[in-house]
Write an enzyme that holds these catalytic residues in place. Structure first.
Site, mmCIF file in Angstrom:
data_model
loop_
_atom_site.group_PDB
_atom_site.id
_atom_site.type_symbol
_atom_site.label_atom_id
_atom_site.label_comp_id
_atom_site.label_asym_id
_atom_site.label_seq_id
_atom_site.Cartn_x
_atom_site.Cartn_y
_atom_site.Cartn_z
ATOM 1 N N GLY A 1 9.339 23.185 25.237
ATOM 2 C CA GLY A 1 9.430 21.955 25.995
ATOM 3 C C GLY A 1 10.868 21.530 26.231
ATOM 4 O O GLY A 1 11.802 22.314 26.077
ATOM 5 N N ALA A 2 11.037 20.256 26.630
ATOM 6 C CA ALA A 2 12.352 19.734 27.029
ATOM 7 C C ALA A 2 12.956 20.669 28.077
ATOM 8 O O ALA A 2 14.092 21.115 27.962
ATOM 9 C CB ALA A 2 13.274 19.582 25.826
ATOM 10 N N GLY B 1 17.373 26.291 33.052
ATOM 11 C CA GLY B 1 17.181 27.626 32.495
ATOM 12 C C GLY B 1 15.707 27.986 32.439
ATOM 13 O O GLY B 1 15.310 29.103 32.814
ATOM 14 N N HIS B 2 14.874 27.051 31.975
ATOM 15 C CA HIS B 2 13.429 27.285 31.966
ATOM 16 C C HIS B 2 12.892 27.415 33.391
ATOM 17 O O HIS B 2 12.035 28.270 33.661
ATOM 18 C CB HIS B 2 12.702 26.125 31.270
ATOM 19 C CG HIS B 2 13.054 25.951 29.838
ATOM 20 N ND1 HIS B 2 13.771 24.873 29.370
ATOM 21 C CD2 HIS B 2 12.798 26.725 28.749
ATOM 22 C CE1 HIS B 2 13.914 24.973 28.064
ATOM 23 N NE2 HIS B 2 13.350 26.093 27.657
ATOM 24 N N GLN C 1 9.091 27.763 12.694
ATOM 25 C CA GLN C 1 10.445 28.294 12.864
ATOM 26 C C GLN C 1 11.537 27.272 12.568
ATOM 27 O O GLN C 1 12.717 27.532 12.808
ATOM 28 C CB GLN C 1 10.613 28.894 14.258
ATOM 29 C CG GLN C 1 10.532 27.923 15.419
ATOM 30 C CD GLN C 1 10.380 28.653 16.741
ATOM 31 O OE1 GLN C 1 9.339 29.208 17.062
ATOM 32 N NE2 GLN C 1 11.461 28.662 17.537
#
Length: 242
Positions: A29-30, A34-35, A62
């Site tokens: 998320g966020a 780039g995503h 993680q």
């Protein structure tokens, strides 16, 4: 219309076109540019008949002790807008108990020796948790291809190794790093940086750029030297011949 899915049942019920690829982009998320680049690349690979699924899940496995799990940015509404604009067909945003029913799993993926190096040396268990959730999301989404950013180079290498070693029927594709205008790699955590910390963070990309430019200059000098040697060798041969 981008569908929002929150359960495995909804994901399994998502219709697929026969013989058309499904491509997945996994995120915490966020979302940022780039995503969005990953999603657009997935859209290109899937084509008009294929399907792009974006996962949004902040994976507790993680995060180590004293890390930022609780304050990691969660911006699902904005994420949906970015994913839709970039071409996603569906966003799978499950709760933790959907991914890990019954709590933290007792059986997990081990990153092995590769997971103890570099980032893994200072974040023990991080890559085990990352690979465990990637394995679960690959099973849940059942994609033909999965796209990951090259920014997280060790993560990408480990995912490729897991897919090879455990015979996952999926193609893992690395997508080049997207950087901001000043050279800093785009990251959801960059919003935490103060101005002095941001200047410090830029040292890495600037060092990499300096190394690249130095290698390019050395290669150009070597080519010129070799070209000169060939030219002088040809001239010597001409003088001897005449």
């Amino acid at each position: 219309m981008t569908e929002l899915l929150s359960t495995a049942g909804e994901l399994y019920a998502l219709p697929r076109v026969q013989d058309a690829p499904r491509v997945v982009v996994m995120t915490m998320g966020a979302l940022h540019e780039g995503h969005a680049t990953l999603i657009r690349t997935a859209r290109e690979r899937a084509g008009t008949a294929g399907q792009v699924v974006v996962t949004v899940f902040v994976n507790p496995l993680q995060f180590g002790a004293n890390e930022d799990l609780d304050r990691y940015p969660r911006t699902l509404d904005a994420d949906l807008e970015i994913a839709a604009a970039a071409g996603a067909d569906a966003v799978f945003a499950p709760a933790a108990d959907e991914v890990y029913p019954g709590g933290a799993p007792q059986v997990r993926i081990s990153a092995g020796p590769m997971g103890t190096l570099l980032e893994g040396a200072t974040r023990p268990g991080h890559f085990d948790g990352m690979l465990t959730v990637v394995a679960k999301l690959l099973h849940l989404t059942r994609p033909d291809a999965a796209l990951f950013g090259q920014k997280d180079a060790q993560q990408l290498a480990l995912i490729r190794r897991m897919v090879t070693d455990l015979n996952f029927p999926v193609e893992v594709v690395g997508v080049p790093t997207v950087r901001e205008a000043d050279g800093l790699a785009l990251s959801s955590r960059n919003r935490y940086l103060s101005d002095p910390e941001r200047r410090t963070a830029l040292a890495l990309s600037r060092a990499l750029a300096a190394g690249r430019d130095r290698l390019a200059a050395q290669a150009a000098l070597r080519e010129r030297a070799e070209a000169g040697a060939i030219l002088f060798g040809t001239m010597d041969s001409w003088v001897i011949w005449n």
